[in-house]
Scaffold this active site. Structure first.
Site, PDB file in Angstrom:
ATOM      1  N   GLU A  22      -4.429   5.176   0.885  1.00 47.16           N
ATOM      2  CA  GLU A  22      -3.304   4.464   1.498  1.00 47.16           C
ATOM      3  C   GLU A  22      -2.213   5.461   1.884  1.00 47.16           C
ATOM      4  O   GLU A  22      -2.371   6.684   1.761  1.00 47.16           O
ATOM      5  CB  GLU A  22      -2.738   3.458   0.504  1.00 47.16           C
ATOM      6  CG  GLU A  22      -2.213   4.100  -0.782  1.00 47.16           C
ATOM      7  CD  GLU A  22      -1.868   3.094  -1.860  1.00 47.16           C
ATOM      8  OE1 GLU A  22      -2.199   1.909  -1.701  1.00 47.16           O
ATOM      9  OE2 GLU A  22      -1.268   3.514  -2.880  1.00 47.16           O
ATOM     10  N   ASP A  29       7.613   4.842  -2.548  1.00 43.03           N
ATOM     11  CA  ASP A  29       7.144   4.895  -1.146  1.00 43.03           C
ATOM     12  C   ASP A  29       8.235   5.356  -0.180  1.00 43.03           C
ATOM     13  O   ASP A  29       8.435   4.736   0.874  1.00 43.03           O
ATOM     14  CB  ASP A  29       6.643   3.518  -0.703  1.00 43.03           C
ATOM     15  CG  ASP A  29       5.735   2.844  -1.700  1.00 43.03           C
ATOM     16  OD1 ASP A  29       4.953   3.550  -2.349  1.00 43.03           O
ATOM     17  OD2 ASP A  29       5.810   1.600  -1.825  1.00 43.03           O
TER      18      ASP A  29
END
Length: 325
Positions: A200, A41
């Protein structure tokens, strides 16, 4: 002899082209990750003449990390570990684990660090990009259960006029304009959207007056994990999904390429995308590593497909100093 002189250069050109083609088609030898170990991420940003990466610390089943680190680079190739910048058990009173998917924004000389913690979204503040960061509120900025889906994966975008916007959410993309303090907003003004394929990891940037909303599709444990995008004339939409999607996906030994961020080289129309992939070899949705590749646009502003086998080549920021006459 004259014929031979003509053939040799032509043959050299052909062999060079053949070699380049072979390199492009080689999907068995991926470039090394930019960070050592397992990190996911990644949020990439440029402040001054330095690039920064803010990743999730990976390597535990269930993503149970308890702290965040920061990495800095002058060229997008060589990265320095700036150490732990936020430790949940030490620095928070309201969450101790599941430290995921951070983002950073600068405004008014302060650096605001948005992060997921135990499926809440928090915000911390510092005077430098490398911290140390302090919890700004003593409670979540967005508490779990506030809206449908998970309250994770924050992203803050500061527009040219100084207005700031927060994007977040798994299952839905939630958008709200932040107040000038960067740590509050009007809950009544939140809008929730779900572009086709959205899961997401939202990220927003602006180029040539157009706003780009990007996100990850599928699940991070799925080898098909990938990135798509939509565009709008406003930071709050409405967003129209581009026809050419996804723009980032795995190929060959590269699996699960997603949950990205984008950085523009200051002063240039030159862009790079940071993302994670399954660790090579033997990686999975809990063992991911960070990569960076160039990101390009066509003449109409469409994002072109990213080559996950291409890496940055010693990118540097030149700071131009202004002198008073």
């Amino acid at each position: 002899m004259k014929v031979l002189k003509k053939i040799v250069p032509a043959l050299a050109v052909f062999l060079t082209a053949l070699s380049s083609s072979a390199q492009i088609k080689d999907t068995l030898n991926a470039p090394k990750p930019v960070l050592p170990g397992v990190f996911a991420d990644p949020h990439i940003a440029a402040f001054g003449d330095t690039f920064y990466l803010y990743p999730t610390t990976d390597g535990t089943e269930g993503w149970m990390s308890t702290y965040f680190t920061c990495w800095s680079s002058k060229n997008l190739v060589d990265w320095k570990n700036e150490g732990t910048i936020l430790d949940l058990p030490k620095d928070l009173t309201w969450a101790k684990e599941r430290a995921w998917a951070p983002a950073i924004a600068e405004k008014n000389g302060k650096y605001y660090y948005y992060f997921s913690a135990d499926v809440n979204i928090g915000v911390a503040v510092a005077d430098k990009p490398t911290g140390p960061f302090k919890d700004a509120l003593g409670k979540p900025l967005v508490p779990k259960g506030a809206l449908k889906g998970q309250m994770i994966d924050p992203m803050a975008f500061v527009d040219d006029d100084g207005s700031a916007y927060l994007y977040w959410g798994q299952g839905n993309c939630n958008i709200v304009k932040l107040n000038d303090d960067m740590v509050s907003y009007d809950p009544a003004k939140i809008i929730s959207i779900k572009p086709k394929g959205y899961n997401e990891g939202s990220f927003v940037f602006k180029r040539n007056g157009k706003y780009y909303l990007m996100w990850s599709e599928f699940d991070t444990r799925d080898p098909r994990y990938s990135v798509a995008y939509a565009t709008a004339d406003s930071p709050m939409g409405p967003f129209t999904k581009a026809e050419l999607n996804p723009v980032l996906k795995g190929r060959g030994v590269v699996k699960g390429a997603g949950h990205h961020s984008v950085v523009k080289v200051p002063g240039k129309d030159e862009w790079y995308i940071a993302y994670h992939r399954f660790k090579i070899p033997g990686g999975n949705g809990y063992n991911r590593e960070t990569s960076i590749s160039p990101m390009r646009f066509d003449k109409k502003g469409n994002i072109l497909p990213v080559d996950v086998f291409e890496t940055p080549k010693n990118v540097k920021v030149k700071i131009v100093k202004a002198f008073n006459k």
